[in-house]
Design a protein around this motif. Structure first.
Motif, PDB file in Angstrom:
ATOM      1  N   ARG A 171       0.894   4.239  -3.058  1.00 54.20           N
ATOM      2  CA  ARG A 171       0.074   5.343  -2.533  1.00 54.20           C
ATOM      3  C   ARG A 171      -0.027   6.524  -3.495  1.00 54.20           C
ATOM      4  NH1 ARG A 171       5.077   5.825  -0.789  1.00 54.20           N
ATOM      5  NH2 ARG A 171       6.005   7.877  -0.450  1.00 54.20           N
TER       6      ARG A 171
ATOM      7  N   VAL B  28       0.847  -1.200   0.000  1.00 57.22           N
ATOM      8  CA  VAL B  28       0.000   0.000   0.000  1.00 57.22           C
ATOM      9  C   VAL B  28       0.884   1.252   0.000  1.00 57.22           C
ATOM     10  CG1 VAL B  28      -1.709   1.304   1.316  1.00 57.22           C
ATOM     11  CG2 VAL B  28      -1.951  -1.175   1.076  1.00 57.22           C
TER      12      VAL B  28
ATOM     13  N   LYS C 102      -7.389  -0.689  -2.170  1.00 61.84           N
ATOM     14  CA  LYS C 102      -8.329  -0.428  -1.070  1.00 61.84           C
ATOM     15  C   LYS C 102      -9.611  -1.220  -1.251  1.00 61.84           C
ATOM     16  CE  LYS C 102      -9.257   3.805  -0.342  1.00 61.84           C
ATOM     17  NZ  LYS C 102      -9.472   5.228  -0.087  1.00 61.84           N
ATOM     18  N   ASP C 103     -10.138  -1.257  -2.486  1.00 59.50           N
ATOM     19  CA  ASP C 103     -11.351  -2.035  -2.763  1.00 59.50           C
ATOM     20  C   ASP C 103     -11.136  -3.521  -2.478  1.00 59.50           C
ATOM     21  OD1 ASP C 103     -12.712   0.232  -3.556  1.00 59.50           O
ATOM     22  OD2 ASP C 103     -12.445  -0.146  -5.712  1.00 59.50           O
TER      23      ASP C 103
ATOM     24  N   THR D  63     -10.884  -4.157   1.293  1.00 57.36           N
ATOM     25  CA  THR D  63     -12.208  -4.048   1.900  1.00 57.36           C
ATOM     26  C   THR D  63     -13.039  -5.286   1.602  1.00 57.36           C
ATOM     27  OG1 THR D  63     -12.130  -1.639   1.681  1.00 57.36           O
ATOM     28  CG2 THR D  63     -14.303  -2.634   2.019  1.00 57.36           C
TER      29      THR D  63
END
Length: 124
Positions: free
Chosen positions: A91, A87, A101-102, A105
Protein backbone atom coordinates in the motif's frame (compact mmCIF):
# COMPACT_ATOMS: atom_id res chain seq x y z
CA UNK A 1 27.01 -12.89 -26.62
CA UNK A 2 29.08 -14.26 -29.49
CA UNK A 3 31.94 -15.01 -27.08
CA UNK A 4 29.70 -17.22 -24.98
CA UNK A 5 28.44 -19.12 -28.02
CA UNK A 6 32.01 -19.75 -29.29
CA UNK A 7 33.05 -21.52 -26.10
CA UNK A 8 30.72 -24.47 -25.46
CA UNK A 9 32.39 -25.32 -22.14
CA UNK A 10 31.84 -21.86 -20.64
CA UNK A 11 28.68 -22.71 -18.73
CA UNK A 12 29.97 -26.10 -17.65
CA UNK A 13 33.11 -24.62 -16.10
CA UNK A 14 31.25 -22.08 -13.97
CA UNK A 15 28.15 -24.07 -13.11
CA UNK A 16 28.75 -25.38 -9.62
CA UNK A 17 25.04 -25.71 -8.92
CA UNK A 18 24.87 -22.89 -6.41
CA UNK A 19 24.02 -20.10 -8.88
CA UNK A 20 25.49 -17.56 -6.49
CA UNK A 21 22.90 -18.30 -3.82
CA UNK A 22 23.36 -20.61 -0.89
CA UNK A 23 19.95 -22.21 -1.22
CA UNK A 24 20.78 -25.52 0.37
CA UNK A 25 18.89 -27.24 -2.43
CA UNK A 26 21.84 -27.95 -4.69
CA UNK A 27 21.09 -27.25 -8.31
CA UNK A 28 17.77 -25.43 -8.61
CA UNK A 29 15.45 -25.54 -11.56
CA UNK A 30 15.13 -22.12 -13.10
CA UNK A 31 11.46 -21.21 -13.00
CA UNK A 32 11.34 -17.82 -14.68
CA UNK A 33 14.31 -17.74 -17.02
CA UNK A 34 12.29 -17.66 -20.26
CA UNK A 35 10.02 -14.86 -19.03
CA UNK A 36 12.93 -12.89 -17.60
CA UNK A 37 14.85 -13.14 -20.88
CA UNK A 38 11.83 -11.74 -22.72
CA UNK A 39 11.41 -8.97 -20.17
CA UNK A 40 15.09 -8.07 -20.31
CA UNK A 41 14.90 -7.88 -24.10
CA UNK A 42 11.78 -5.73 -23.85
CA UNK A 43 13.59 -3.33 -21.54
CA UNK A 44 16.52 -2.96 -23.92
CA UNK A 45 18.89 -5.84 -23.21
CA UNK A 46 20.28 -8.13 -25.89
CA UNK A 47 17.88 -10.65 -27.42
CA UNK A 48 19.93 -13.40 -25.77
CA UNK A 49 21.11 -11.95 -22.44
CA UNK A 50 23.91 -13.59 -20.51
CA UNK A 51 22.78 -16.59 -18.50
CA UNK A 52 24.48 -15.18 -15.41
CA UNK A 53 22.42 -11.98 -15.66
CA UNK A 54 19.19 -13.95 -15.97
CA UNK A 55 20.19 -16.16 -13.03
CA UNK A 56 20.95 -13.18 -10.79
CA UNK A 57 17.70 -11.51 -11.73
CA UNK A 58 15.80 -14.73 -11.08
CA UNK A 59 17.43 -15.06 -7.66
CA UNK A 60 16.25 -11.52 -6.84
CA UNK A 61 12.72 -12.25 -8.06
CA UNK A 62 12.48 -15.46 -6.04
CA UNK A 63 13.86 -13.71 -2.96
CA UNK A 64 11.26 -10.92 -3.34
CA UNK A 65 8.40 -13.39 -3.79
CA UNK A 66 9.56 -15.45 -0.82
CA UNK A 67 9.83 -12.42 1.47
CA UNK A 68 6.43 -11.07 0.40
CA UNK A 69 4.84 -14.48 0.91
CA UNK A 70 6.31 -14.86 4.39
CA UNK A 71 5.17 -11.36 5.33
CA UNK A 72 1.68 -12.00 3.92
CA UNK A 73 1.46 -15.26 5.87
CA UNK A 74 2.26 -13.46 9.11
CA UNK A 75 -0.57 -10.90 8.76
CA UNK A 76 -4.27 -11.49 8.34
CA UNK A 77 -5.22 -15.15 8.70
CA UNK A 78 -2.15 -16.92 9.99
CA UNK A 79 -0.59 -19.35 7.52
CA UNK A 80 -2.70 -18.25 4.54
CA UNK A 81 -1.94 -15.77 1.79
CA UNK A 82 -4.84 -13.72 0.52
CA UNK A 83 -5.00 -10.95 -2.04
CA UNK A 84 -5.88 -8.42 0.64
CA UNK A 85 -2.67 -9.26 2.51
CA UNK A 86 -0.54 -8.54 -0.56
CA UNK A 87 -2.42 -5.27 -1.18
CA UNK A 88 -1.84 -4.32 2.46
CA UNK A 89 1.89 -4.98 2.17
CA UNK A 90 2.38 -2.84 -0.93
CA UNK A 91 0.00 0.00 0.00
CA UNK A 92 2.88 2.43 0.62
CA UNK A 93 4.54 1.83 -2.76
CA UNK A 94 2.41 3.85 -5.22
CA UNK A 95 3.70 2.17 -8.39
CA UNK A 96 3.19 -1.37 -7.13
CA UNK A 97 -0.15 -0.47 -5.57
CA UNK A 98 -1.43 1.07 -8.81
CA UNK A 99 -0.27 -1.95 -10.81
CA UNK A 100 -1.96 -4.39 -8.44
CA UNK A 101 -5.18 -2.37 -8.58
CA UNK A 102 -5.04 -2.44 -12.40
CA UNK A 103 -4.43 -6.19 -12.46
CA UNK A 104 -7.23 -6.90 -9.99
CA UNK A 105 -9.64 -4.72 -11.98
CA UNK A 106 -8.67 -6.46 -15.22
CA UNK A 107 -9.13 -9.84 -13.55
CA UNK A 108 -12.67 -8.91 -12.51
CA UNK A 109 -13.47 -7.65 -16.02
CA UNK A 110 -12.19 -10.90 -17.53
CA UNK A 111 -14.30 -12.96 -15.11
CA UNK A 112 -17.40 -10.98 -16.09
CA UNK A 113 -16.63 -11.32 -19.80
CA UNK A 114 -16.12 -15.09 -19.47
CA UNK A 115 -19.37 -15.43 -17.56
CA UNK A 116 -21.27 -13.41 -20.19
CA UNK A 117 -19.64 -15.45 -22.96
CA UNK A 118 -20.56 -18.75 -21.32
CA UNK A 119 -24.15 -17.60 -20.75
CA UNK A 120 -24.46 -16.50 -24.38
CA UNK A 121 -23.04 -19.78 -25.71
CA UNK A 122 -24.66 -22.24 -23.34
CA UNK A 123 -27.89 -20.37 -22.48
CA UNK A 124 -27.62 -20.77 -18.72
Amino acid sequence: MAEEEDDPGFDEDLDDGSNGVDSGQGKRKRLFSKELRCMMYGFGDDQNPYTESVDILEDLVIEFITEMTHKAMSIGRQGRVQVEDIVFLIRKDPRKFARVKDLLTMNEELKKARKAFDEANYGS
